[in-house]
Design an enzyme around this catalytic site. Sequence first.
Site, PDB file in Angstrom:
ATOM      1  N   ARG A 256     -11.739  -7.927   2.169  1.00 66.28           N
ATOM      2  CA  ARG A 256     -10.475  -7.589   1.479  1.00 66.28           C
ATOM      3  C   ARG A 256      -9.775  -8.822   0.908  1.00 66.28           C
ATOM      4  NH1 ARG A 256      -6.934  -4.419   5.558  1.00 66.28           N
ATOM      5  NH2 ARG A 256      -7.902  -5.893   7.001  1.00 66.28           N
ATOM      6  N   GLU A 257     -10.551  -9.770   0.392  1.00 68.90           N
ATOM      7  CA  GLU A 257      -9.970 -10.983  -0.189  1.00 68.90           C
ATOM      8  C   GLU A 257      -9.062 -10.665  -1.373  1.00 68.90           C
ATOM      9  OE1 GLU A 257     -13.992 -11.995   1.641  1.00 68.90           O
ATOM     10  OE2 GLU A 257     -13.173 -10.402   0.365  1.00 68.90           O
TER      11      GLU A 257
ATOM     12  N   GLU B 175       3.895   9.486  17.243  1.00 71.97           N
ATOM     13  CA  GLU B 175       2.533   9.034  16.943  1.00 71.97           C
ATOM     14  C   GLU B 175       2.377   7.512  17.002  1.00 71.97           C
ATOM     15  OE1 GLU B 175       1.030  10.854  13.366  1.00 71.97           O
ATOM     16  OE2 GLU B 175       2.022  12.751  13.790  1.00 71.97           O
TER      17      GLU B 175
ATOM     18  N   CYS C 294       0.415  17.704   1.336  1.00 71.82           N
ATOM     19  CA  CYS C 294       1.039  16.832   0.351  1.00 71.82           C
ATOM     20  C   CYS C 294       1.213  17.580  -0.961  1.00 71.82           C
ATOM     21  CB  CYS C 294       0.190  15.584   0.129  1.00 71.82           C
ATOM     22  SG  CYS C 294       0.191  14.471   1.552  1.00 71.82           S
TER      23      CYS C 294
ATOM     24  N   HIS D   1       8.414   8.022   0.352  1.00 76.03           N
ATOM     25  CA  HIS D   1       7.660   6.922  -0.244  1.00 76.03           C
ATOM     26  C   HIS D   1       8.574   5.893  -0.890  1.00 76.03           C
ATOM     27  CE1 HIS D   1       4.811  10.356  -0.153  1.00 76.03           C
ATOM     28  NE2 HIS D   1       4.020   9.423   0.318  1.00 76.03           N
TER      29      HIS D   1
END
Length: 812
Positions: A18-19, A526, A685, A736
């Site tokens: 994940r660079e 959670e 969603c 969000h």
Amino acid sequence: MTQAKSSNLGYPRIGEKREWKKLLEAHWSGKIDAAELESETKKLRLDYLKKQRELKAELIPVGDFSLYDHILDTAFTFGLVPQRFTGGANTASHDENCNCATGAHDEEPVTSTDAGKAYFAPDEKGAYGLDAYFAVARGTKAFAASPMTKWFDTNYHYIVPELQGLTPKLTVNRPLAFYLEAKQELGIEGKPVIVGPLTLLKLARGIEEGRFDSLLDELIPLYVQVLTELSEAGAQWVQIDEPILVLESSDEDVARLNKIYQAFNEATPNLNILLQTYFESVSRYEDVVKLPVQAIGLDFVYDRGRNLEAVEKFGFPQDKILGVGIIDGRNIWRSDLSVKLELLKKIQQAANAKSLFVQPSSSLLHVPVTTRSEEKLEAKIKNGLSFADEKLTEIAVLVKALNEGEAAASAEINESVHAVAALNASPERNDESVRDALSQLDSRRPERLSPYAVRRDVQAKHRPLPLLPTTTIGSLPQTTEVRQARSKWKKGEWNEEQYVDFLHAETERWIRIQEEIGIDVLVHGEFERNDMVEYFGEQLAGFTTSSFAWVQSYGSRCVKPPILYGDVKLLSPMTVTESAYAQSLTDKPVKGMLTGPITIYNWSFVRDDLSRAVVQNQIALALRSEVSALEEAGIGMIQVDEPALREGLPLKREDWQAYLDDAVYAFRASTTSVQDETQIHTHMCYAEFGDIIQAISDLDADVISIEAARSHGNLVSAFEEDTYDKGIGLGVFDIHSPRLPDQSEIEAIAERALEVLDPAQFWINPDCGLKTRREEEVIPSLKTMVAAAIALREEFAKVGAAGGAGATGDRI
């Protein structure tokens, strides 16, 4: 003998570790400037090209690399920046004398307006820079980001172009810049990749009525200029992606395609165009293969056999090269190359093709980079996997077998056969107890003990709640402390007792917070879960997890789906301890929280040797046992989330009903074992629900909550046309966004919904889980939500006191 070449369609951006993600986030946080970001990501980009060459890819894509999203890149190539970011200015023009091939432009100047907002302006060459690019993708304090949605039926999200009031202008020739970079710095004759004009416009929003074709007419000469400059620079092949062709196409669309590709062919007679489709079969095969292009790429993995049927029925033009998408570009399983070689030969014979491009079924954007670093996986599993690098090797082996004869590649083919056979023969894929359980399932849909109308009354008496009850969707803020505690436990720095003590303390703290706020139905938060799918994948038999199998979801957001490789069953209860502890702390109901079988399937890398229906039902039976365990532990409300149900719909409408029937069956198999008193919730969603509202009702959940805040309650239009008789909560604020909702906004959304929904069935909740939000955002937002619910109840009480309808007192 057929001559074949290996061709790749796209390579993962994120890097093995994940660079790419880390560089983007360093830039966004101000740790590195734009120059360093571009310099460091260029190194990654060149490394990716070198690796593909080493893996014997002959047609190597260039221009598939992106700093956020390839659709956003295409929009910026043509100056399609939403007007709210530019103050209405859309006058950028392409300077034919500028060196656009460098792709290097200074950061754009920012102009202050009399409205006090900072707008982005193009530089002197007409291009918008990185600040504007990331603003459109991520939003600013002043302007909302462009919408984001799923890329066809994958788990990747693209930025939706917003074209209202815009005039396209070529601002920078990105494909040319990347082509020259590969050629000049690495000596690679790359294959530039660009999204086609029909797909670009079909995926966009904000096109005024009647303007689609005029916009297309404006775009075609700009594309011609891109292609002309590529041809003049020496490019041999260009890949134009038109995945929109796998959806239903009209006669108008066919006419548009002919106009587009005739213009391209006439303008660039020396340039070879690969018209690339993927994710399904082409809908108008006979028309598509007549287009004046030199090669056509088809998906022979996700086409359900229909592309092959079309080739067999109608043939394939002898003046074109067939791009055969034969290695799965979306899943991670190693291919039995003997099977793939036979399919290749069958396709070649049907097409009577003298030349083939052997390709993945789609861009490899959707799979991790390499299995090389997966040192913790069992050998039989690792040997059965194929990530991007391994898929390119598989393609090279198939090309070798076609060009030199099967004997030349026999060692590699036999190795693949043995690896796949070993995994298929493993005990984990042959669990008799799972097969026995599946055999007990009835072909008829599972049913609750009583119909919903009966259950509603039983639940109302068993657990009275006020009108318009409030709840949340499940997760609560995962703070740095929560993540650090989980990390310490996983690393062995904390023992089990220390970790459980922490979880209990955090759970109790949030139970008290929810009680103080006045929420009616609580959640435990959670805090023990890293991800709503991976958490279950770590505990169910048949799953394993990887160390580095990351894929891009959107922007820098990467996910590491669990690997579903074997038969699925419950080994021991997964959620009972945490839910029961939370319930012991309060007299208010606490929901048990599970992820449903369709979402677990859709958000995992799933074995490819069984049908979707069989695997979903295996997951469903495991969850059914968990649901029963929760009920036995005294949990009277159980939420089984299915956020991915709608997004998993097949691309072709003709396949929808079979998918929905299987999904409904699996969900009901998970949830119908409970007593009437137990209330089953689910969450989805936001999506276009009008088409599947009957399937939603058929799930037979007592309460469904739907993400709806961004639609400002307009989702209720689906319920104006179709009656929905069960409990429903439409999300009343957007989790969000860090923006705190106003009480009036929440009331307005609820009031709009209550125009068509009975107050007795309506719940008040956020639109999604609160895991990613900060505590200082969540608490005031929930307080506002509860205040809005109380105000609405008071309004209904006034109406009831005046003799009107609506105030129904206690309810389910």
